[in-house]
Motif scaffolding. Structure first.
Motif, PDB file in Angstrom:
ATOM      1  N   TYR A  16      51.503  20.838 -14.339  1.00 21.53           N
ATOM      2  CA  TYR A  16      51.194  20.300 -13.474  1.00 21.53           C
ATOM      3  C   TYR A  16      50.557  18.558 -14.405  1.00 21.53           C
ATOM      4  O   TYR A  16      49.706  17.385 -13.350  1.00 21.53           O
ATOM      5  N   GLU A  17      50.095  19.024 -15.837  1.00 21.35           N
ATOM      6  CA  GLU A  17      49.288  17.499 -16.309  1.00 21.35           C
ATOM      7  C   GLU A  17      50.624  17.486 -17.545  1.00 21.35           C
ATOM      8  O   GLU A  17      51.285  16.182 -17.282  1.00 21.35           O
ATOM      9  N   ALA A  18      50.668  18.085 -18.044  1.00 23.01           N
ATOM     10  CA  ALA A  18      51.014  18.001 -19.399  1.00 23.01           C
ATOM     11  C   ALA A  18      53.009  17.298 -19.562  1.00 23.01           C
ATOM     12  O   ALA A  18      53.260  16.377 -19.900  1.00 23.01           O
ATOM     13  N   LEU A  63      44.383  20.976 -21.253  1.00 19.07           N
ATOM     14  CA  LEU A  63      45.379  20.420 -20.182  1.00 19.07           C
ATOM     15  C   LEU A  63      46.249  21.735 -19.990  1.00 19.07           C
ATOM     16  O   LEU A  63      46.718  22.450 -20.385  1.00 19.07           O
ATOM     17  N   ARG A  64      47.048  21.410 -19.027  1.00 23.24           N
ATOM     18  CA  ARG A  64      47.419  22.478 -18.215  1.00 23.24           C
ATOM     19  C   ARG A  64      49.300  21.672 -17.930  1.00 23.24           C
ATOM     20  O   ARG A  64      49.208  20.744 -18.512  1.00 23.24           O
ATOM     21  N   LEU A  65      50.114  23.128 -18.499  1.00 25.88           N
ATOM     22  CA  LEU A  65      51.380  22.163 -18.828  1.00 25.88           C
ATOM     23  C   LEU A  65      51.784  22.289 -17.976  1.00 25.88           C
ATOM     24  O   LEU A  65      52.903  20.756 -17.882  1.00 25.88           O
ATOM     25  N   PHE A 106      51.270  20.005  -8.716  1.00 25.07           N
ATOM     26  CA  PHE A 106      50.538  18.851  -8.989  1.00 25.07           C
ATOM     27  C   PHE A 106      49.075  19.138  -9.001  1.00 25.07           C
ATOM     28  O   PHE A 106      48.521  20.150  -8.686  1.00 25.07           O
ATOM     29  N   ASP A 107      48.656  17.927  -9.716  1.00 24.75           N
ATOM     30  CA  ASP A 107      46.874  18.412  -9.842  1.00 24.75           C
ATOM     31  C   ASP A 107      46.392  16.910  -9.003  1.00 24.75           C
ATOM     32  O   ASP A 107      47.147  15.759  -9.323  1.00 24.75           O
ATOM     33  N   PRO A 108      45.866  17.346  -8.000  1.00 27.54           N
ATOM     34  CA  PRO A 108      45.455  16.394  -7.503  1.00 27.54           C
ATOM     35  C   PRO A 108      45.204  15.329  -7.566  1.00 27.54           C
ATOM     36  O   PRO A 108      45.032  14.166  -6.780  1.00 27.54           O
ATOM     37  N   LEU A 109      43.601  15.398  -7.874  1.00 28.80           N
ATOM     38  CA  LEU A 109      42.310  14.655  -8.816  1.00 28.80           C
ATOM     39  C   LEU A 109      42.666  14.727  -9.939  1.00 28.80           C
ATOM     40  O   LEU A 109      41.041  15.547  -9.922  1.00 28.80           O
ATOM     41  N   ASP A 110      42.904  14.600 -11.108  1.00 26.35           N
ATOM     42  CA  ASP A 110      42.994  14.473 -13.028  1.00 26.35           C
ATOM     43  C   ASP A 110      41.864  13.515 -12.598  1.00 26.35           C
ATOM     44  O   ASP A 110      41.346  12.383 -12.791  1.00 26.35           O
ATOM     45  N   GLY A 111      40.563  13.818 -13.938  1.00 23.45           N
ATOM     46  CA  GLY A 111      39.068  13.446 -14.292  1.00 23.45           C
ATOM     47  C   GLY A 111      38.503  13.404 -13.558  1.00 23.45           C
ATOM     48  O   GLY A 111      37.826  12.419 -13.624  1.00 23.45           O
ATOM     49  N   SER A 154      49.150  24.221  -7.291  1.00 23.93           N
ATOM     50  CA  SER A 154      48.144  22.415  -7.522  1.00 23.93           C
ATOM     51  C   SER A 154      46.727  23.869  -8.276  1.00 23.93           C
ATOM     52  O   SER A 154      47.010  24.579  -8.407  1.00 23.93           O
ATOM     53  N   GLU A 155      46.243  22.686  -9.699  1.00 22.57           N
ATOM     54  CA  GLU A 155      45.520  22.754 -10.105  1.00 22.57           C
ATOM     55  C   GLU A 155      44.330  23.499  -9.731  1.00 22.57           C
ATOM     56  O   GLU A 155      43.389  24.623  -9.531  1.00 22.57           O
ATOM     57  N   GLU A 156      44.177  23.054  -8.139  1.00 18.16           N
ATOM     58  CA  GLU A 156      43.404  23.768  -7.401  1.00 18.16           C
ATOM     59  C   GLU A 156      43.214  25.270  -6.222  1.00 18.16           C
ATOM     60  O   GLU A 156      42.021  25.511  -6.128  1.00 18.16           O
TER      61      GLU A 156
HETATM   62 MG    MG Z   1      43.857  17.774 -14.134  1.00 17.84          MG
END
Ligand code: MG
Ligand code: AHM
Length: 341
Positions: free
Chosen positions: A282-284, A278-280, A115-120, A93-95
């Motif tokens: 869980y985002e890109a 941006l992260r490969l 996952f990115d749990p809550l992007d933005g 996770s991003e977190e």
């Molecule tokens: Mg994000």
């Protein structure tokens, strides 16, 4: 009124899985676990202004960013939905700075989830759309539990990817490599219903999305490209529209439906962040998987995002994503004007 079938996301995923005779239903279960987490996160995002859940937790995450309370809520909701089911063997996770192992009391399964749990989420307090991004791979390691190699797989080998956007309505968009499909949450019955079957993105758009305050930190190729979008001597006689929400899922989703390109280039002036924001994993990569299966494309400026070999869980990458011809044009500008470092 014209007759319209009501197709739930569960039914849709099951029908897709049925096309694989060896399928056991585990995969359907996994995507349903993510959909469930999405509904719970959606509920919380929607009432965020009313309860004590807006704002920062006071801590800073592995990326050096302030952790919002809703980030933390979304992260634990996803982990709690997935860790006990016997469907995944490891998560990221991003977190969380490290891979998230399955607690020893629970069985391990044949898939991984990133996952990115809550992007933005830095936009949450202003009521701007936010989203959850997810990426699923098959377990490749031999041991009984998953390890980091299971997570560090190339994007092309994803078996499913997608996002949930918490906007004016909540939507889940996913692909298992067989078309991109969008479902809108009917909050009164708690079901994601098929609203956007077989999304195809226009081959060329008329919109670009970038944080242009970074213009002077971009390479010459990118600067020339964006300058070009503003010129009026094109066949259309009109410049491109600029649309930037600053929330990746929302910017990506709009461009997916209507055509356009999202750019988050590398910062060539700051040696501390030469590889983009941006992260490969869980985002890109998951959005690249969606883009390609909708007829679009995603690149780091030189090659498809989906072909990049990940080296670490939180690796950053320049991202150019959206309509095929627009992203290809960016690659041309870069090839022509930028030397690869
Ligand atoms: Mg994000
Ligand atoms: P986050 O994962 O910490 O929310 O950061 C990612 C967000 C994306 O949603 C968005 O595209 C980008 O950061 C915006 O960055 P900037 O504020 O530099 O334009």
């Amino acid at each position: 009124m014209a007759h319209q079938s009501l197709i739930t996301i569960e039914h849709h995923i099951m029908m897709q899985e049925r096309e694989h005779p060896e399928a056991t239903g585990v995969f359907t279960g996994l995507l349903m676990d993510i959909a469930l987490a999405g509904k719970i996160i959606s509920r919380e995002v929607n009432k965020a202004g009313l309860v004590e859940i807006l704002g920062s937790t006071g801590s800073v995450n592995v990326q050096g960013e302030e952790v919002q309370k809703l980030d933390e809520f979304a992260n634990s909701t996803l982990i709690d939905s997935l860790d006990h089911t016997g469907r995944v063997c490891i998560m990221s996770s991003e977190e969380d700075s490290n891979a998230i192992e399955i607690p020893p009391q629970y069985p391990c399964g044949g898939y991984t989830a990133a996952f990115d749990p809550l992007d933005g989420s830095s936009n949450i307090d202003a009521n701007v759309p936010v989203g959850t991004i997810f990426s699923i791979h098959r377990k490749i390691s031999k041991g009984p539990r998953g390890d980091e190699d299971d997570l560090l797989q190339v994007g092309r080998r994803q078996v499913a990817a997608g996002y949930i956007i918490y906007g004016s309505s909540t939507m889940m968009v996913y692909t298992t490599g067989n078309g991109v499909h969008g479902f809108t949450l009917d909050p009164s019955v708690g079901e994601f219903l098929l609203s956007h079957p077989n999304i195809r993105t226009p081959r060329r758009g008329r919109t670009y999305s970038a944080n242009e305050s970074n213009y002077h930190h971009w390479s010459e190729g990118i600067r020339r490209y964006v300058d070009r979008l503003k010129e009026t001597d094109k066949p259309s006689g009109r410049p491109y529209n600029a649309r930037y929400i600053g929330s990746l899922v929302a910017d990506f989703h709009r461009n997916l439906l209507t055509g356009g390109v999202f750019l988050y280039p590398a910062d060539v002036k700051d040696p501390k962040k030469p590889t983009g924001k941006l992260r490969l994993l869980y985002e890109a990569a998951p959005l690249a998987f969606v883009a390609e299966h909708a007829g679009g494309y995603a690149s780091d400026g030189y090659q498809p995002i989906l072909d990049l070999e990940p080296m670490s869980l939180h690796q950053r990458v320049p991202l150019f994503i959206g309509s095929l011809d627009d992203v290809k044009e960016i690659e041309q500008y870069i090839a022509e004007h930028d030397k690869r470092s």
